[in-house]
Motif scaffolding. Structure first.
Motif, PDB file in Angstrom:
ATOM      1  N   TYR A  57       4.497   8.924  -6.818  1.00 13.49           N
ATOM      2  CA  TYR A  57       5.952   9.060  -6.777  1.00 13.49           C
ATOM      3  C   TYR A  57       6.377  10.526  -6.837  1.00 13.49           C
ATOM      4  N   LEU A  58       5.805  11.287  -7.763  1.00  9.89           N
ATOM      5  CA  LEU A  58       6.192  12.691  -7.899  1.00  9.89           C
ATOM      6  C   LEU A  58       5.813  13.499  -6.659  1.00  9.89           C
ATOM      7  N   ASP A  59       4.696  13.156  -6.037  1.00  9.58           N
ATOM      8  CA  ASP A  59       4.271  13.860  -4.829  1.00  9.58           C
ATOM      9  C   ASP A  59       5.283  13.659  -3.705  1.00  9.58           C
ATOM     10  N   VAL A  60       5.717  12.423  -3.503  1.00  8.44           N
ATOM     11  CA  VAL A  60       6.697  12.149  -2.447  1.00  8.44           C
ATOM     12  C   VAL A  60       8.061  12.719  -2.822  1.00  8.44           C
ATOM     13  N   LEU A  61       8.415  12.656  -4.102  1.00  8.72           N
ATOM     14  CA  LEU A  61       9.687  13.226  -4.548  1.00  8.72           C
ATOM     15  C   LEU A  61       9.726  14.722  -4.267  1.00  8.72           C
ATOM     16  N   ASP A  62       8.647  15.428  -4.594  1.00  6.95           N
ATOM     17  CA  ASP A  62       8.586  16.865  -4.317  1.00  6.95           C
ATOM     18  C   ASP A  62       8.700  17.138  -2.820  1.00  6.95           C
ATOM     19  N   LEU A  90       0.833  -1.200   0.000  1.00  9.75           N
ATOM     20  CA  LEU A  90       0.000   0.000   0.000  1.00  9.75           C
ATOM     21  C   LEU A  90       0.872   1.257   0.000  1.00  9.75           C
ATOM     22  N   PRO A  91       1.640   1.473  -1.065  1.00  8.99           N
ATOM     23  CA  PRO A  91       2.437   2.699  -1.143  1.00  8.99           C
ATOM     24  C   PRO A  91       1.541   3.928  -1.255  1.00  8.99           C
ATOM     25  N   TRP A  92       2.114   5.076  -1.021  1.00  3.53           N
ATOM     26  CA  TRP A  92       1.364   6.333  -1.017  1.00  3.53           C
ATOM     27  C   TRP A  92       0.621   6.547  -2.331  1.00  3.53           C
ATOM     28  N   GLU A  93      -0.618   7.017  -2.218  1.00  2.00           N
ATOM     29  CA  GLU A  93      -1.499   7.326  -3.349  1.00  2.00           C
ATOM     30  C   GLU A  93      -1.901   6.081  -4.145  1.00  2.00           C
ATOM     31  N   SER A  94      -1.830   4.915  -3.526  1.00  2.00           N
ATOM     32  CA  SER A  94      -2.283   3.711  -4.222  1.00  2.00           C
ATOM     33  C   SER A  94      -3.682   3.346  -3.753  1.00  2.00           C
ATOM     34  N   TYR A  95      -4.410   2.702  -4.651  1.00  2.05           N
ATOM     35  CA  TYR A  95      -5.785   2.291  -4.377  1.00  2.05           C
ATOM     36  C   TYR A  95      -5.890   0.805  -4.722  1.00  2.05           C
ATOM     37  N   PRO A  96      -5.574  -0.056  -3.750  1.00  2.00           N
ATOM     38  CA  PRO A  96      -5.485  -1.495  -4.021  1.00  2.00           C
ATOM     39  C   PRO A  96      -6.813  -2.094  -4.460  1.00  2.00           C
ATOM     40  N   ARG A  97      -6.728  -3.081  -5.330  1.00  3.45           N
ATOM     41  CA  ARG A  97      -7.931  -3.741  -5.822  1.00  3.45           C
ATOM     42  C   ARG A  97      -8.706  -4.388  -4.685  1.00  3.45           C
ATOM     43  N   SER A  98      -7.997  -4.824  -3.646  1.00  6.90           N
ATOM     44  CA  SER A  98      -8.665  -5.479  -2.517  1.00  6.90           C
ATOM     45  C   SER A  98      -9.548  -4.522  -1.732  1.00  6.90           C
ATOM     46  N   ALA A  99      -9.391  -3.210  -1.969  1.00  9.81           N
ATOM     47  CA  ALA A  99     -10.193  -2.228  -1.235  1.00  9.81           C
ATOM     48  C   ALA A  99     -11.221  -1.527  -2.117  1.00  9.81           C
ATOM     49  N   GLU A 100     -11.305  -1.902  -3.384  1.00 10.04           N
ATOM     50  CA  GLU A 100     -12.243  -1.225  -4.279  1.00 10.04           C
ATOM     51  C   GLU A 100     -13.685  -1.408  -3.819  1.00 10.04           C
ATOM     52  N   TRP A 101     -14.020  -2.620  -3.393  1.00  7.13           N
ATOM     53  CA  TRP A 101     -15.379  -2.868  -2.906  1.00  7.13           C
ATOM     54  C   TRP A 101     -15.654  -2.089  -1.622  1.00  7.13           C
ATOM     55  N   LEU A 102     -14.589  -1.868  -0.820  1.00  8.07           N
ATOM     56  CA  LEU A 102     -14.757  -1.144   0.437  1.00  8.07           C
ATOM     57  C   LEU A 102     -15.095   0.323   0.169  1.00  8.07           C
ATOM     58  N   ALA A 111      10.923   5.257  -1.730  1.00  5.78           N
ATOM     59  CA  ALA A 111      11.327   3.964  -2.287  1.00  5.78           C
ATOM     60  C   ALA A 111      10.108   3.141  -2.694  1.00  5.78           C
ATOM     61  N   GLY A 112       9.071   3.168  -1.867  1.00 10.66           N
ATOM     62  CA  GLY A 112       7.876   2.381  -2.160  1.00 10.66           C
ATOM     63  C   GLY A 112       7.125   2.866  -3.381  1.00 10.66           C
ATOM     64  N   THR A 113       7.001   4.183  -3.534  1.00  7.08           N
ATOM     65  CA  THR A 113       6.279   4.711  -4.694  1.00  7.08           C
ATOM     66  C   THR A 113       7.066   4.503  -5.984  1.00  7.08           C
ATOM     67  N   LEU A 114       8.395   4.569  -5.902  1.00  5.24           N
ATOM     68  CA  LEU A 114       9.207   4.314  -7.093  1.00  5.24           C
ATOM     69  C   LEU A 114       9.092   2.852  -7.514  1.00  5.24           C
ATOM     70  N   GLU A 130      11.008   9.871  12.865  1.00  7.59           N
ATOM     71  CA  GLU A 130      10.101   8.925  12.223  1.00  7.59           C
ATOM     72  C   GLU A 130       9.547   9.522  10.934  1.00  7.59           C
ATOM     73  N   GLN A 131       9.301  10.827  10.922  1.00  5.58           N
ATOM     74  CA  GLN A 131       8.828  11.487   9.709  1.00  5.58           C
ATOM     75  C   GLN A 131       9.862  11.365   8.591  1.00  5.58           C
ATOM     76  N   ARG A 132      11.121  11.566   8.932  1.00  8.09           N
ATOM     77  CA  ARG A 132      12.186  11.467   7.926  1.00  8.09           C
ATOM     78  C   ARG A 132      12.304  10.041   7.396  1.00  8.09           C
ATOM     79  N   ARG A 133      12.240   9.074   8.316  1.00  6.09           N
ATOM     80  CA  ARG A 133      12.326   7.677   7.894  1.00  6.09           C
ATOM     81  C   ARG A 133      11.166   7.318   6.982  1.00  6.09           C
ATOM     82  N   GLN A 134       9.977   7.789   7.355  1.00  7.12           N
ATOM     83  CA  GLN A 134       8.797   7.463   6.569  1.00  7.12           C
ATOM     84  C   GLN A 134       8.863   8.085   5.180  1.00  7.12           C
TER      85      GLN A 134
END
Length: 207
Positions: free
Chosen positions: A188-193, A62-74, A148-151, A138-142
């Motif tokens: 990815y671009l949002d986190v990069l910025d 569940l990287p940032w700005e992702s919308y997993p198929r498992s949650a579409e029904w939710l 890395a996750g969005t890339l 923790e903010q910096r680590r996240q």
């Protein structure tokens, strides 16, 4: 919408989340719900009620700005796409707040709607709300982890985009492969910025 209506919609969402608890599949997926943004500032005019919903999924799924198929029904069950909401999914074991979700407040969990939160919102007592703000380290680590996750997600979507089976699997609930590609690029671009603008000496506290 006006502030009062925004709080009403938030309550309706909390009740909808609570109504799912009796279903084992939904209970396993949806863990908590948070509100942030204009509602917590008491804005008279609210464009959209901004919420973050925590799913029982690990960060790598569940990287940032992702919308997993498992949650579409939710999203469909909670009527999140019917107007009035802007929503983001968040993984378990990670702070809910990040560079975009600033000082969120939990309004629903498996214990039910947080009545103290709704009472405080109704009375505009924003100073008593318990905002979730992780320590600066923790903010910096996240932020580094999100980058890395969005890339990784962008590369995965890019590699699979023209695969017929992948495209077939990523259709449904009004969503298409193009949605997944756009979200991967935007995430990815949002986190990069955010990473490029980050000040290492700044503590990210709610304004």
């Amino acid at each position: 919408m006006r502030y009062r209506r925004a709080v009403e919609k938030l309550r309706e969402l909390a009740d909808a989340c609570d109504a799912l608890k009796g279903r084992s599949l939904e209970r396993a997926l949806l863990l908590e719900a948070y509100v942030f943004g204009d509602v917590l500032e008491g804005a008279e005019a609210v464009d959209a009620v901004e919420v973050a919903l925590v799913l029982d999924l690990p960060p790598e799924e569940l990287p940032w700005e992702s919308y997993p198929r498992s949650a579409e029904w939710l999203a469909d069950q909670l009527r999140l796409d019917k107007g009035g909401f802007a929503y983001w999914w968040r993984p378990r074991r990670e702070p809910v707040g990040n560079h975009h979700i600033r000082g969120p407040v939990r309004f629903w969990s498996h214990d039910g709607p947080d009545e103290e939160v709704f009472q405080a919102l109704a009375e505009r007592r924003f100073d008593v709300l318990a905002r979730s703000v992780p320590p600066v380290m923790e903010q910096r680590r996240q932020l580094a982890s999100d980058l890395a996750g969005t890339l990784a997600r962008l590369r995965a979507v890019h590699d699979a985009y023209w695969n017929r089976e992948w495209r077939r699997e990523h259709r449904g609930f009004g969503r298409y492969p193009e949605n997944h590609l756009w979200e991967a690029v935007h995430g990815y671009l949002d986190v990069l910025d955010a990473s490029e603008k980050a000040d290492p000496e700044r503590v990210d506290e709610p304004e």
